[in-house]
Design an enzyme around this catalytic site. Sequence first.
Site, PDB file in Angstrom:
ATOM      1  N   GLU A   1       2.478   5.170  -3.896  1.00  0.00           N
ATOM      2  CA  GLU A   1       2.647   6.262  -4.834  1.00  0.00           C
ATOM      3  C   GLU A   1       4.048   6.857  -4.903  1.00  0.00           C
ATOM      4  O   GLU A   1       4.562   7.480  -6.050  1.00  0.00           O
ATOM      5  CB  GLU A   1       1.420   7.358  -4.725  1.00  0.00           C
ATOM      6  CG  GLU A   1      -0.016   6.801  -4.876  1.00  0.00           C
ATOM      7  CD  GLU A   1      -0.248   5.610  -3.669  1.00  0.00           C
ATOM      8  OE1 GLU A   1       0.226   6.024  -2.420  1.00  0.00           O
ATOM      9  OE2 GLU A   1      -0.905   4.771  -3.676  1.00  0.00           O
TER      10      GLU A   1
ATOM     11  N   ASP B   1       0.981  -1.277  -0.068  1.00  0.00           N
ATOM     12  CA  ASP B   1      -0.009  -0.055   0.090  1.00  0.00           C
ATOM     13  C   ASP B   1       0.887   1.168  -0.108  1.00  0.00           C
ATOM     14  O   ASP B   1       2.158   1.203   0.115  1.00  0.00           O
ATOM     15  CB  ASP B   1      -0.698   0.004   1.331  1.00  0.00           C
ATOM     16  CG  ASP B   1      -2.000   0.926   1.696  1.00  0.00           C
ATOM     17  OD1 ASP B   1      -2.458   1.801   0.406  1.00  0.00           O
ATOM     18  OD2 ASP B   1      -2.240   1.320   2.602  1.00  0.00           O
TER      19      ASP B   1
ATOM     20  N   ASP C   1      -9.166   4.146  -1.667  1.00  0.00           N
ATOM     21  CA  ASP C   1      -9.910   4.448  -0.465  1.00  0.00           C
ATOM     22  C   ASP C   1     -11.340   5.245  -1.119  1.00  0.00           C
ATOM     23  O   ASP C   1     -11.325   6.251  -0.965  1.00  0.00           O
ATOM     24  CB  ASP C   1      -9.402   5.686   0.520  1.00  0.00           C
ATOM     25  CG  ASP C   1      -8.284   4.768   0.976  1.00  0.00           C
ATOM     26  OD1 ASP C   1      -7.914   3.650   1.161  1.00  0.00           O
ATOM     27  OD2 ASP C   1      -7.333   5.697   1.586  1.00  0.00           O
TER      28      ASP C   1
END
Length: 982
Positions: free
Chosen positions: A546, A543, A619
């Site tokens: 980015e 996760d 999300d």
Amino acid sequence: MRSLNYLGILALLLALPTTHSLKAHDFKTCSQSGFCRRGRALSARAKEAGATWKSPYVVDPSSIAIASDQATFTAGVKSSLYPHINFGLELRVHDDGVVRVRMDEVAGLRKRYDEAASWALISEPGISKDIKWTAGKKDIRAVYGQKKENEVVVTFEPLRVALLRNGKEQVVLNGQGLLHMEHFRTKTPEVTHTEEAAPKEGEEVADDEAQVVIKAKAPNPGAWFEGDNEDDYWEEKFSTWTDSKPKGPESLSLDINFPNHGTVYGIPQHATRLALPTTTGESPFFSDPYRLYNADVFEYLASSPMSIYGSIPVLHAHSADSTVGIFHAVASETWIDVDHASEKSTETHWVSESGILDLFLMPGPTPEDIFRQYSKLTGTTVLPAHWSLGYHQCRWNYVSSDDVRTVQKRFDEEDMPVDVLWLDIEYSQDHKYFIWDKKNFPDPVGMINDVAALGRKMVIIVDPHLKRTAEYPVYKKASELGLLVKDKNEGEYEGWCWSGSSAWMDFFNPNVWDWWKSLFKTQKLATGWSWTESTDAVHIWNDMNEPSVFNGPEITMPKDNLHYGGWEHRDVHNINGMLFSNLTSQAVAERTDSPTRPFVLTRAFYAGSQRFGAMWTGDNLGTWEHMAVGVKIVLSVGVGGMSYAGSDVGGFFGNPEPDMLVRWYQVGAFAPFFRAHAHIDTKRREPFLLDQPYKGMIRDILRLRYSMLPVWYTAFRETSVNGLPVLRPHYVMFPKDQNGFNIDDQYYIGSSGLLVKPVTEKDATEAKVYLPEDQVYYDYFNHHAYRGAAKGKEITVPGALHQIPLFVRGGSIVPTRERPRRASTAMKQDPFTLRVALSKAGTARGELYLDDGETYSHREGQFVWREFVAEKPAKKSRAIRLSSKDLGSARPAEAVDGVVLKAFDPANAFAKSIADVRVEKVVVVGLKAKPTAVRIEGGAKLVWDFTAGVAAADKKEGTASLLVIKDPKALIAQDWAIIIEW
Ligand code: NOJ
């Protein structure tokens, strides 16, 4: 190590552990991004100038050099704005007709980043052997293709590249003259001259005020093109951030037009329709261009061109008679304007912050061809572990080992299948990933073993930020070895994430690779720390890659951070996350002596990420809007090759009402990746907690997913070979059907013939479904036959809460396993049901692929791949022959994972391991009349049962007839034939 000051701690407390909430103003709009502003201004000047606008870029014909392979040529390019700057152009044609166009600055002040393709591509593509460039006075061109239907033309003045098919332009580069490669330059010295300031009478003048300093920039000869001010060339501010931009301007602008294609798809990831709406021109749908800049856009908008977590610079341009594609291998922030200039054409304008021009033109001519061409470049989704196609139960967080055990027990008590239990960040001590919080997880291996004992797996999160403390062996070693991303001053970069003050692994550094992989070994290593408190039943969730940095600009890393090789973060931002999941998937595969298939879920991705695992849409919100757009995002990432995708079932934020949860499970069960997940602040919402009738409905949906695992797995086999998406949008299935171009709320599953329309509206009782052909479509559940029309037809079907509009296209044979089990691993010896949905012509076909689901033995030919066919044995015969035959021997070269097998043995060890697995039931839907006999070909009569259909007035619709053959005495891995006769 710098410690956090008071403000830092406060900010961290605000950020942790629950939420850091999105404000749109956390992210740049085009007008807040220097190079995007410059790019749009360039395009505005061009529009204003109209026909007088001319690109200053020109090919120097005398510089053309055709390589000995004939498929490649290079040429020098100049811009009349800067005659002293040299650019090099290279074009080459690949053996599958893809044209690669590269342009770079030659011998500039610095080097532009040119490695994006090397991370994205699987290998250096083969070069065409049947083309020959012919250089003339005005252009250089090459004709190629099986029927010489393709042509590439590079016009010299101004530089313009066109790909044509049958004389029609398909893709045009720089047709509007927006090509601009900002060359590296030194900061223009300010021209300073001074004038005496004449003192007024009686005025006393201090020495240093005696002169007026007049500063002016040297006039820019290219102002008509570049603009007359140095807009954010050397420094850029956003909010409280300053990007130091030591390299100055280096952006790349290019118009890419599709004169004969009115619809475009792709450039994921954006929360919008599959067919991309206009961002510019007369009446834009969005005011900003689509942005590709991997970002942790918390609570992202359900309709926006803003970038979210991943970036795939791939676009399909489509019309009823042609599809073409492009892939721009650029890793920096990129903005793309889309203008549907007319119903039949689309103009796009791409502006990237840095990097070379490295563009692949994929000639099509069909969507299927483009998927093949693109997957030949960047690879396919490799065949996932079979268990990973089951249901995944996640939450932030299951808080203890006992919590995990209880959740598992509750699923079993409620007879709800689940394959994977997940642990989010709170398993770890102070968010030091790998290191267990022993207070709540005192016995991690015991817990994992308890899950594995029931045939299940665990997925545990490992994020890329490392807590900066000497007590964390992973950080300590990485810091000692210098494996971390550096700040602009070449010190270790420090930012904040879940773990507080953190540092980031620099996966561009080759020294990281083996070391990172060693961390996942479950045995003790002499050489350093490894994850001994884990087992082979653990797979990984990557996760925040980015990367997400809570106190960074736009919640990510400063662009002037430095990576291995001295590249700035700005150059590599969009590929950064892919390297993390790449290395993690290698680590998981290789932790055992004989490798097993890894499962790695990633949030950030780039072109090529499909090779390393699954992605999810981040999300999302527990709203109907987000449920609906999630379907579109999953279709769109599939266009980018990323087939293994899904959204958080239930919505990450919020507490969905039970009816919404039921609908969300329906959406999830028809996504390739099926996982429920929820934010730490939400109420528990595991399906067993619901009251009836909702609980029963979700149990049915879970069981339906499990019964259809053979369909999903077979669809994944296909995508592993040809890159065709697992979820097929209408334009891919019916490229000629104009009515289907904008459809993005219903889709087909692989080549199975299943068509689904998930219902995503509250209180719906029915749904509208579009049938694109004159074919019969059967309701999967009750066999009601609907008839489409050659020009397409919309039908209204039941869609109450317990109903999923799911259809079998006439002409398909769908293999399922109908015995409810607690996990997919318990289904290995289960018998099959074959649902034969006859076409209007009375025929059908289907496939089934099976292997051990976990190892790589399938790449050595350990699998079962069958073809089922229902057809008349002879033209005038009054019978239908339903047969099963081996496909592996017929098509070994295209069996699975793109591995070329020389030969295939249908009696391989895997086939033997399921030698006793039967077909327990054959259901033939849509026979015109009751048979007189059903028997094994050349053998015994079978027991069967026939229910006549109830036709509607037009005889084309109504409830279809059903023939049920209970025990057809057929083994799944063997050849057989059944004769149905009249
Ligand atoms: C952000 C992810 O998107 C979310 O799924 C996860 O639960 C949190 N990080 C905590 O790890």
